[in-house]
Design an enzyme around this catalytic site. Structure first.
Site: not given
Ligand code: DGJ
Length: 729
Positions: A475, A532, A612
């Site tokens: 999102w 947050d 790798e």
């Protein structure tokens, strides 16, 4: 029991802390104490006996020597003699803004009430106890309800505020902050987390002088520039000692946090929705719920404060399937292809990703109608089958056949001018009448304060999510709000747009979570621009930054770690040289840094050599064997962010295993071995140590490892890194 209401003294205890307030003889609700736990009797006695001598009374006619300007208050309003930053400012129907809040009642509340339309801590995983206090302005009959909840085990006090208008008229709320924390002391340092894109949540520590320190966002989201989490602490506080007070706002929009010293040497901290461009009209009978602030206190330094936040967020903020489960190991195509891909290319990357142990393929930006660059199509959430070369379902089927889940990117809150949605609904864009407006990343912001817009976006997203086997959503949100105005609100409600916008975003997130409980949402905002506690309630992980250079990430993840649990930090191994800094780093260091987060990949794996690929597969194997420890363990910062090397450590709850990681920031010219002192181990337990898989001879007690430390000779040059496994025998 953690809540006591004894006559006019109200006490909340957690395991190691006590929060206490009392009603003084003028009926102000005074703040008495927040700090190390007092034993019950002392707490209650102190309130009754000591309080009157300790607290100055208000100058309200009875006592002319003292005023509310110096009385430590729990919550106060503008206009009645408290000249500090007052959390509440109201304009009554008669035009006056004088509001005098006095105590009316207090009651204990058994189950923590939810906060209407807002994210907040929940007590699903352990009982919490709350107290609701009512303050009242008698002249206008305005009531303010303060809710305090004690999360005993996490040493957290959550606070929020609700305003009820029973004035008989219209009231305009001009400022409703969620907390005030007064303190007799002011000799503190103030820690905040500042930044910009690619440098989110950079640690900043300054001394509180005779000025007011403010951390705030006016950008419509909590932003890259400021984070709604701050700490004030004793000047000598370190990771392991000293008093510290933390405050995290459970909100994703404009906020303010400020810390001021008063002329008499006390201090006030406040935090809440930023009053700038905020004016919320309440008709008679209506109420306003302000968001929650999560407070914690530690007298054992910043490390303990961090443990408290990590614990409370993991146990009482995260929800749903992934709250307490291993997270997927993603391969995301953004840094691999940007907008330039088709299904064939994506599948080729997915096949390599499967070899290295990834379990989820995420298709990032560019999958929808005509989206070949950042200039168009946001808002038209319909699959571009022509570009993909097949139906989305077919691609997903092929990914699922590899044993991998499928995830998809959305930017639900934004809209391109070149989109069918914009052509059909130009009025759904946030823009002020008569103005051209400011474009950000060539796009506009949708008016999420308008329910019709939220419904429409939900409809388009559901259409994709209902018809495809999607188990993860990224999102994104790539700009800030400007030209703030909503065509859906009246002229006198325009001061509500910023807050209603956030409520609309939360509504959409909640609807997606409810309808698709199996989908994991990862938040993102041009990197970590809205990281947050509000967003973490809906999306238990958040892309930390578009800077994926591990050396740069050290700082970002260091700052992020003070509040946010490691498992919430979106972090991937990406290509070297890095796409932002061009810095070259080893696979090992890129992996070690990504493992201090969700771990995953974001590079074109089809261009890697066999060696790798094999190395990455090994790294994933190592991660998988430590992922539970990383997700659930206690996190320790073993260094600051300015030393020659940075190190951190995870310790299992039972202290039987731990993992420390060390990265060289600056080349180590004198080759003196580093001595890394570990933390959090059991003093008397014996441990074996393996450095980068090589076991050291002998066994070591927890005391030795914490007091003498582990000599580390394997890293010398900038970008080198090492990991130390600690296992109890
Ligand atoms: C910004 C995000 O931070 C990136 O990871 C990527 O998703 C782009 N947006 C896509 O436009």
């Amino acid at each position: 029991m953690s809540v006591f209401i004894n006559e006019k003294v109200i006490t909340l205890h957690t395991k190691n802390t006590t929060y206490q307030m009392a009603v003084n003889e003028n009926d102000y609700l005074a703040h008495l104490y927040y700090g190390a736990r007092l034993d019950d009797s002392v707490a209650l006695t102190r309130g009754k006996v000591g309080y009157h001598t300790l607290l100055p009374l208000a100058y309200d006619g009875k006592n002319r020597e003292l005023s509310p300007a110096v009385c430590p208050l729990e919550y106060s309003a503008y206009g009645c003699g408290d000249f500090r930053t007052t959390p509440l400012k109201v304009r009554f129907a008669d035009g006056s803004s004088v509001c005098d809040l006095r105590f009316e009642s207090a009651k204990a509340v058994e189950n923590k009430p939810t906060l209407r339309g807002l994210p907040a801590l929940h007590d699903q995983n352990a009982k919490s106890q709350s107290v609701e206090v009512c303050l009242k302005d008698k002249v206008h009959n305005l009531r303010v309800y303060l809710l305090y909840t004690a999360f005993e085990e996490c040493d957290v006090i959550a606070k929020s505020v609700r305003i009820e208008n029973n004035t008989g008229g219209t009231v305009v709320l001009e400022s409703v902050l969620s907390t005030a924390l007064d303190n007799y002391e002011s000799d503190y340092d103030y820690i905040s987390f500042v930044g910009k894109p690619h440098f989110e949540r950079t640690f900043s520590r300054v001394a509180l002088e005779d000025v007011k320190l403010v951390t705030e966002s006016r950008r419509g989201s909590s932003s890259h520039q400021a984070n709604p989490f701050v700490i004030f602490c004793e000047k000598n506080a370190t990771e392991t000692m000293g008093e510290c007070f933390g405050s995290a706002f459970v909100y994703s929009g404009n906020f303010t946090a400020s810390f001021e010293k008063t002329p008499i040497g006390t201090s006030r901290f406040v935090m809440g929705i930023n009053p700038e461009n905020f004016a919320f009209t309440l008709e008679n009978g209506e109420s306003f719920q302000a968001p929650e602030v999560i407070h914690t206190y530690s007298n054992q330094g910043l490390g303990q404060l961090t443990h408290n936040y990590h614990n409370v967020i993991r146990k009482h903020l995260f929800r749903g399937k992934y709250a307490n489960a291993d997270r997927p190991i993603l391969i995301n195509n953004w840094e691999a292809t940007y907008f330039n891909f088709n299904a064939e290319k994506l599948l080729a990357i997915a096949k390599e990703a499967q070899k290295i142990g990834a379990d989820t393929f995420v298709l990032d930006d560019g999958w929808f109608k005509g989206r070949n660059g950042d200039g168009s199509s946001l808002g038209d959430w319909f699959v571009d089958e022509e570009k993909l070369g097949c139906k989305l379902n077919e691609l997903i089927k092929n990914i699922n056949a590899l044993g991998m889940k499928f995830g998809l990117w959305f930017e639900p809150e934004c809209i391109s001018e070149n989109s069918d949605l914009y052509r059909a609904h130009p009025e759904w864009v946030i823009s002020a009448p008569g103005r051209t407006g400011m474009l950000g990343r060539k796009q506009w912001v949708l008016d999420m304060s308008n329910k019709a817009v939220v419904d429409a976006v939900f409809g388009m997203m559901s259409n994709i999510l209902d018809n495809n086997n999607i188990e993860y959503v990224k999102w994104d949100f790539n700009r800030y709000l400007t030209d703030v105005y909503s065509t859906a609100l009246s002229a006198n409600q325009q001061g509500e747009v910023m807050h209603r916008y956030v409520l609309g975003v939360y509504d959409l997130l909640e609807r997606i979570n409810t309808r698709y409980p199996n989908i994991l949402i990862e938040g993102c905002a041009s990197g970590g621009g809205r990281f947050d506690c509000g967003m973490l309630y809906y999306s238990p992980q958040y892309w930390a930054s578009d800077s994926t250079d591990p050396m740069n990430r050290l700082n970002i993840q260091y700052g992020t770690s003070f509040c946010y649990p490691v498992i919430s930090v979106g972090a991937h191994v990406t290509a070297s040289p890095n796409h932002v800094t061009r810095r070259v780093t080893s696979i090992k260091t890129r992996s070690n840094v990504a493992m201090a987060g969700t771990y995953g990949f974001e590079l074109d794996l089809t261009t890697l050599t066999e060696d790798e690929i094999a190395e990455l597969a090994n790294e994933t194997k190592f991660y998988k064997s430590h992922r539970e420890l990383i997700r659930t363990g206690d996190y320790y910062r073993l260094t600051g962010n300015t030393e020659r090397y940075m190190a951190w450590q995870f310790v299992a709850e039972d202290k039987k295993s731990a993992l420390a990681v060390m990265v060289q920031r600056i080349s180590h010219i004198d080759y003196k071995p580093h001595i890394l002192k570990l933390r959090g181990l059991d003093k008397n337990t014996s441990y074996r140590i393996a450095i980068d898989g090589v076991e050291l001879e002998g066994v070591f007690t927890g005391t030795a490892l914490m007091q003498i430390g582990v000599p580390v000779r394997t890293i010398k040059y900038e970008g080198d890194s090492t990991r130390i496994e600690i296992t109890a025998i």
